[in-house]
Write an enzyme that holds these catalytic residues in place. Sequence first.
Site, PDB file in Angstrom:
ATOM      1  N   GLN A  87     -10.245  -0.462  -1.307  1.00 40.26           N
ATOM      2  CA  GLN A  87      -9.771   0.435  -0.250  1.00 40.26           C
ATOM      3  C   GLN A  87      -8.458   1.085  -0.712  1.00 40.26           C
ATOM      4  O   GLN A  87      -7.951   1.975  -0.047  1.00 40.26           O
ATOM      5  CB  GLN A  87      -9.512  -0.343   1.048  1.00 40.26           C
ATOM      6  CG  GLN A  87     -10.758  -1.006   1.612  1.00 40.26           C
ATOM      7  CD  GLN A  87     -10.417  -1.944   2.742  1.00 40.26           C
ATOM      8  OE1 GLN A  87     -10.287  -1.560   3.894  1.00 40.26           O
ATOM      9  NE2 GLN A  87     -10.234  -3.221   2.387  1.00 40.26           N
ATOM     10  N   VAL A  89      -5.752   3.208  -2.966  1.00 36.28           N
ATOM     11  CA  VAL A  89      -5.793   4.552  -3.568  1.00 36.28           C
ATOM     12  C   VAL A  89      -4.943   4.607  -4.847  1.00 36.28           C
ATOM     13  O   VAL A  89      -4.877   5.647  -5.496  1.00 36.28           O
ATOM     14  CB  VAL A  89      -5.341   5.614  -2.538  1.00 36.28           C
ATOM     15  CG1 VAL A  89      -6.409   5.751  -1.447  1.00 36.28           C
ATOM     16  CG2 VAL A  89      -3.992   5.294  -1.904  1.00 36.28           C
ATOM     17  N   HIS A 105     -11.526   4.866  -0.242  1.00 37.83           N
ATOM     18  CA  HIS A 105     -10.608   5.718   0.515  1.00 37.83           C
ATOM     19  C   HIS A 105      -9.926   6.773  -0.343  1.00 37.83           C
ATOM     20  O   HIS A 105      -8.937   7.351   0.067  1.00 37.83           O
ATOM     21  CB  HIS A 105      -9.559   4.853   1.233  1.00 37.83           C
ATOM     22  CG  HIS A 105     -10.183   3.974   2.281  1.00 37.83           C
ATOM     23  ND1 HIS A 105      -9.553   2.853   2.778  1.00 37.83           N
ATOM     24  CD2 HIS A 105     -11.387   4.027   2.907  1.00 37.83           C
ATOM     25  CE1 HIS A 105     -10.345   2.274   3.669  1.00 37.83           C
ATOM     26  NE2 HIS A 105     -11.469   2.960   3.764  1.00 37.83           N
ATOM     27  N   GLY A 171      -7.063  -9.681  -0.346  1.00 39.12           N
ATOM     28  CA  GLY A 171      -5.930  -8.927   0.207  1.00 39.12           C
ATOM     29  C   GLY A 171      -6.286  -7.785   1.126  1.00 39.12           C
ATOM     30  O   GLY A 171      -5.746  -6.685   1.002  1.00 39.12           O
ATOM     31  N   THR A 172      -7.204  -8.043   2.077  1.00 38.08           N
ATOM     32  CA  THR A 172      -7.479  -7.001   3.075  1.00 38.08           C
ATOM     33  C   THR A 172      -7.546  -7.630   4.451  1.00 38.08           C
ATOM     34  O   THR A 172      -8.091  -8.719   4.636  1.00 38.08           O
ATOM     35  CB  THR A 172      -8.780  -6.227   2.776  1.00 38.08           C
ATOM     36  OG1 THR A 172      -9.044  -5.326   3.866  1.00 38.08           O
ATOM     37  CG2 THR A 172      -9.973  -7.144   2.572  1.00 38.08           C
ATOM     38  N   SER A 173      -7.025  -6.910   5.442  1.00 39.81           N
ATOM     39  CA  SER A 173      -7.017  -7.420   6.822  1.00 39.81           C
ATOM     40  C   SER A 173      -8.405  -7.262   7.453  1.00 39.81           C
ATOM     41  O   SER A 173      -8.652  -7.759   8.550  1.00 39.81           O
ATOM     42  CB  SER A 173      -5.976  -6.640   7.639  1.00 39.81           C
ATOM     43  OG  SER A 173      -6.295  -5.245   7.606  1.00 39.81           O
TER      44      SER A 173
HETATM   45  N1  APR Z   1      -1.438 -11.600  -1.686  1.00 39.03           N
HETATM   46  C1  APR Z   1      -2.604 -11.685  -0.992  1.00 39.03           C
HETATM   47  N2  APR Z   1      -2.794 -11.090   0.212  1.00 39.03           N
HETATM   48  C2  APR Z   1      -1.761 -10.400   0.730  1.00 39.03           C
HETATM   49  C3  APR Z   1      -0.513 -10.277   0.080  1.00 39.03           C
HETATM   50  C4  APR Z   1      -0.375 -10.917  -1.191  1.00 39.03           C
HETATM   51  N3  APR Z   1       0.764 -10.862  -1.894  1.00 39.03           N
HETATM   52  N4  APR Z   1       0.311  -9.524   0.876  1.00 39.03           N
HETATM   53  C5  APR Z   1      -0.415  -9.179   1.964  1.00 39.03           C
HETATM   54  N5  APR Z   1      -1.645  -9.709   1.894  1.00 39.03           N
HETATM   55  C6  APR Z   1      -2.770  -9.555   2.826  1.00 39.03           C
HETATM   56  C7  APR Z   1      -2.409  -9.533   4.302  1.00 39.03           C
HETATM   57  O1  APR Z   1      -2.454 -10.853   4.840  1.00 39.03           O
HETATM   58  C8  APR Z   1      -3.547  -8.655   4.868  1.00 39.03           C
HETATM   59  O2  APR Z   1      -4.708  -9.433   5.135  1.00 39.03           O
HETATM   60  O3  APR Z   1      -3.321  -8.286   2.540  1.00 39.03           O
HETATM   61  C9  APR Z   1      -3.855  -7.696   3.725  1.00 39.03           C
HETATM   62  C10 APR Z   1      -3.227  -6.325   3.922  1.00 39.03           C
HETATM   63  O4  APR Z   1      -3.821  -5.741   5.062  1.00 39.03           O
HETATM   64  P1  APR Z   1      -3.534  -4.194   5.377  1.00 39.03           P
HETATM   65  O5  APR Z   1      -2.079  -3.921   5.228  1.00 39.03           O
HETATM   66  O6  APR Z   1      -4.216  -3.903   6.681  1.00 39.03           O
HETATM   67  O7  APR Z   1      -4.267  -3.410   4.181  1.00 39.03           O
HETATM   68  P2  APR Z   1      -5.801  -3.064   4.049  1.00 39.03           P
HETATM   69  O8  APR Z   1      -6.658  -4.164   4.597  1.00 39.03           O
HETATM   70  O9  APR Z   1      -6.025  -2.667   2.641  1.00 39.03           O
HETATM   71  O10 APR Z   1      -5.938  -1.747   4.985  1.00 39.03           O
HETATM   72  C11 APR Z   1      -7.215  -1.121   5.004  1.00 39.03           C
HETATM   73  O11 APR Z   1      -6.249   0.678   6.289  1.00 39.03           O
HETATM   74  O12 APR Z   1      -4.653   2.282   6.734  1.00 39.03           O
HETATM   75  C12 APR Z   1      -5.852   2.048   6.147  1.00 39.03           C
HETATM   76  O13 APR Z   1      -6.730   3.356   4.426  1.00 39.03           O
HETATM   77  C13 APR Z   1      -5.819   2.334   4.670  1.00 39.03           C
HETATM   78  O14 APR Z   1      -7.144   1.313   2.918  1.00 39.03           O
HETATM   79  C14 APR Z   1      -6.284   1.034   4.025  1.00 39.03           C
HETATM   80  C15 APR Z   1      -7.029   0.361   5.156  1.00 39.03           C
END
Ligand code: APR
Length: 231
Positions: A87, A89, A105, A171-173
């Site tokens: 996801q 960029v 994305h 590492g994604t929410s």
């Molecule tokens: N190691 C592992 N996991 C981590 C770390 C780390 N150092 N730091 C943060 N995280 C985890 C958080 O716990 C969370 O689950 O990474 C995730 C980050 O979540 P988001 O900030 O929501 O990012 P993401 O899931 O990639 O967002 C998805 O949202 O805004 C849109 O297009 C954007 O691609 C993005 C999409």
Amino acid sequence: MKQKIVVLTGAGISAESGIQTFRGAGGLWNGYNVMEVASIDGWHKNPKLVLDFYNLRRADAANAQPNLAHTELARLEQKYDVTIITQNVDDLHERGGSTKVLHLHGKLREARSTQNEQLVYDIGANAIELGDICEMGSQLRPNIVWFGEMVPLMETASHEVSQADIFIIVGTSLLVYPAASLVHYAPKTAQKYIIDIAPDEREMKRIPNMHVIANKASLGVSQVVEQLMNG
Ligand code: APR
């Protein structure tokens, strides 16, 4: 025949490279109104604000380096057929050595025509300004999928996940759709791993064959890759 590994990554894998995540402490969306800077409506309302937002992120990403999580995922290619679905960029997976990366994305280092979305240009770390035009004379925009737009690679991505022997989430929410729905395309029999500093253990434990690793990406990915390379 090599076993197939599919990896779904989010901002958390680039956090240790110094690139901000979106949600949680210090997240990008704490400082910006996402709909003003990352939506098609925001672009129509104030294209300069959007261009400036992505110019900043493009410069940050160009200054960042891949971390151990990126390079360890690339190491899996020595033994497995690996597809990274990200996801993100930034281009840290590619710079970390992965050779098959699908950007759901979009890509910060690409600009595209606002008249013909097939006209895509690699601009590296350069800025896009109002008045920068494509070969047909139309304004250039970031080649990013904004809120309110379709995700062109979703069908390809869901097919990839449906074929996985091993599925790894890093590492994604899992809050943004349709990307988050990819979790449900993985075969029940596939071996699955989720690596996150704060995984939703209850939710993840409901998925068959899911191993939950609550750790930062560099350590969690290294641990899983070590098992998969020497298991
Ligand atoms: N190691 C592992 N996991 C981590 C770390 C780390 N150092 N730091 C943060 N995280 C985890 C958080 O716990 C969370 O689950 O990474 C995730 C980050 O979540 P988001 O900030 O929501 O990012 P993401 O899931 O990639 O967002 C998805 O949202 O805004 C849109 O297009 C954007 O691609 C993005 C999409």
